[in-house]
Scaffold this active site. Structure first.
Site, PDB file in Angstrom:
ATOM      1  N   LYS A 177       0.835  -1.198   0.000  1.00  0.00           N
ATOM      2  CA  LYS A 177       0.000   0.000   0.000  1.00  0.00           C
ATOM      3  C   LYS A 177       0.879   1.261   0.000  1.00  0.00           C
ATOM      4  CE  LYS A 177      -3.819  -2.342   2.366  1.00  0.00           C
ATOM      5  NZ  LYS A 177      -4.708  -2.344   3.536  1.00  0.00           N
ATOM      6  N   TYR A 196     -11.917  -2.717  -3.623  1.00  0.00           N
ATOM      7  CA  TYR A 196     -12.500  -2.859  -2.288  1.00  0.00           C
ATOM      8  C   TYR A 196     -14.031  -2.819  -2.318  1.00  0.00           C
ATOM      9  CZ  TYR A 196      -8.022  -2.632   0.202  1.00  0.00           C
ATOM     10  OH  TYR A 196      -6.771  -2.914   0.709  1.00  0.00           O
ATOM     11  N   HIS A 207      -1.698  -5.528   1.330  1.00  0.00           N
ATOM     12  CA  HIS A 207      -2.958  -6.214   1.054  1.00  0.00           C
ATOM     13  C   HIS A 207      -2.639  -7.618   0.549  1.00  0.00           C
ATOM     14  CE1 HIS A 207      -6.720  -7.366  -0.890  1.00  0.00           C
ATOM     15  NE2 HIS A 207      -5.970  -7.704  -1.926  1.00  0.00           N
ATOM     16  N   GLU A 246      -9.041 -10.320  -8.253  1.00  0.00           N
ATOM     17  CA  GLU A 246      -8.096  -9.212  -8.090  1.00  0.00           C
ATOM     18  C   GLU A 246      -6.991  -9.273  -9.146  1.00  0.00           C
ATOM     19  OE1 GLU A 246      -6.911  -9.553  -4.003  1.00  0.00           O
ATOM     20  OE2 GLU A 246      -8.911  -9.011  -3.278  1.00  0.00           O
TER      21      GLU A 246
HETATM   22  P1  IDP Z   1      -7.597  -7.262   5.031  1.00  0.00           P
HETATM   23  O1  IDP Z   1      -6.796  -6.159   4.387  1.00  0.00           O
HETATM   24  O2  IDP Z   1      -6.840  -7.909   6.159  1.00  0.00           O
HETATM   25  O3  IDP Z   1      -8.121  -8.262   4.030  1.00  0.00           O
HETATM   26  P2  IDP Z   1     -10.278  -6.152   5.157  1.00  0.00           P
HETATM   27  O4  IDP Z   1     -11.287  -6.410   6.220  1.00  0.00           O
HETATM   28  O5  IDP Z   1     -10.494  -6.728   3.802  1.00  0.00           O
HETATM   29  O6  IDP Z   1      -8.868  -6.587   5.748  1.00  0.00           O
HETATM   30  O7  IDP Z   1     -10.139  -4.571   5.026  1.00  0.00           O
HETATM   31  C1  IDP Z   1      -9.421  -3.992   3.968  1.00  0.00           C
HETATM   32  C2  IDP Z   1      -8.624  -2.847   4.485  1.00  0.00           C
HETATM   33  O8  IDP Z   1      -9.507  -1.841   4.986  1.00  0.00           O
HETATM   34  C3  IDP Z   1      -7.713  -3.157   5.654  1.00  0.00           C
HETATM   35  O9  IDP Z   1      -6.491  -3.743   5.276  1.00  0.00           O
HETATM   36  C4  IDP Z   1      -7.531  -1.800   6.267  1.00  0.00           C
HETATM   37  O10 IDP Z   1      -6.581  -1.029   5.523  1.00  0.00           O
HETATM   38  C5  IDP Z   1      -8.900  -1.180   6.070  1.00  0.00           C
HETATM   39  N1  IDP Z   1      -9.731  -1.369   7.273  1.00  0.00           N
HETATM   40  C6  IDP Z   1     -10.322  -2.511   7.692  1.00  0.00           C
HETATM   41  N2  IDP Z   1     -10.994  -2.319   8.839  1.00  0.00           N
HETATM   42  C7  IDP Z   1     -10.817  -1.000   9.146  1.00  0.00           C
HETATM   43  C8  IDP Z   1     -11.261  -0.165  10.233  1.00  0.00           C
HETATM   44  O11 IDP Z   1     -11.948  -0.599  11.150  1.00  0.00           O
HETATM   45  N3  IDP Z   1     -10.858   1.141  10.185  1.00  0.00           N
HETATM   46  C9  IDP Z   1     -10.096   1.667   9.196  1.00  0.00           C
HETATM   47  N4  IDP Z   1      -9.668   0.931   8.167  1.00  0.00           N
HETATM   48  C10 IDP Z   1     -10.005  -0.381   8.143  1.00  0.00           C
HETATM   49 MG    MG Z   2      -9.584  -8.114   2.525  1.00  0.00          MG
END
Ligand code: IDP
Ligand code: MG
Length: 195
Positions: free
Chosen positions: A56, A96, A162, A173
């Site tokens: 990122k 996303y 990611h 993706e």
């Molecule tokens: P992941 O990246 O581990 O797959 P996801 O739930 O898919 O997690 O969320 C994607 C991205 O969104 C996360 O990596 C993070 O950057 C952001 N994110 C997830 N939950 C939160 C939150 O509660 N607050 C702010 N950003 C979040």
């Molecule tokens: Mg994810």
């Protein structure tokens, strides 16, 4: 009258004796279905797959590109695509899309479009599952030390990298980030990585 009674008795016995049989049959088909689904899922998770990994904007700005690539290389995975790119808002919103209803979505898109990212595809046995383990938990505070997020970041909104969370999302993706396709090549390390 006797005949009619006998016929009813016969029918009743037939339906009575068939009811448990059909129950057993549907239970068995359910067990077989669950077993097959489990086997397919296990096969998916453990066989050769490519995973979409992205460094990122914060990972790029903080000079962690080499470190993250190093970990995937050292693990034994094979790099089959990579680019430094800043594809813009619409692309990130697509990437996303499943999080579009979340309160943090707008902030996430601003963060993800605040600078270039490095998109990569790594291939190997169990790449999706292993890749996620190497990244660590979404919340850096819950990521084990030794994982990328556990070692290099503090906040969820700046969590460096990611990784696709399933074979299906990896395929989606990869198609989004690399419509031009992947580079297929034979690694000379293969016999030293796999039995
Ligand atoms: P992941 O990246 O581990 O797959 P996801 O739930 O898919 O997690 O969320 C994607 C991205 O969104 C996360 O990596 C993070 O950057 C952001 N994110 C997830 N939950 C939160 C939150 O509660 N607050 C702010 N950003 C979040
Ligand atoms: Mg994810």
């Amino acid at each position: 009258m006797e005949q009619t009674c006998k016929r009813y008795m016969y029918r009743w016995r037939l339906s009575y004796s068939h009811a448990p049989l059909s129950d057993i049959c549907s239970f068995l088909s359910l067990v077989i279905f669950l077993l097959a689904a489990h086997l397919i899922a296990f096969h998916h998770a453990s066989s050769f797959f490519a995973v979409d990994i992205m460094i990122k904007p914060d990972g790029v700005q903080r000079g962690l590109v080499g470190e993250i690539i190093k970990r995937f290389e050292q693990k034994g995975f094979k790099l089959v695509a990579m680019k430094l790119t800043a594809p813009g808002k619409e692309h990130m919103e697509k990437h996303y899309a499943d999080l579009s209803s979340k309160g943090f979505f707008a902030g996430l898109i601003t963060y993800m479009t605040s600078g270039p990212v490095v998109a990569m595809v790594w291939e190997g046995k169990g790449a999706v599952l292993e890749g996620r383990k190497m990244l660590g938990a979404t919340m850096p505070s819950e990521s084990a030390m030794g994982t990328i997020r556990g070692d290099f970041c503090i906040e969820v909104g700046r969590n460096i990298c990611h990784g696709s969370d399933s074979v299906e999302s990896a395929q989606k993706e990869i198609a989004l980030w690399f419509p031009e396709g992947l580079t297929s090549w034979a690694s000379c390390a293969n016999p030293w990585v796999y039995e």
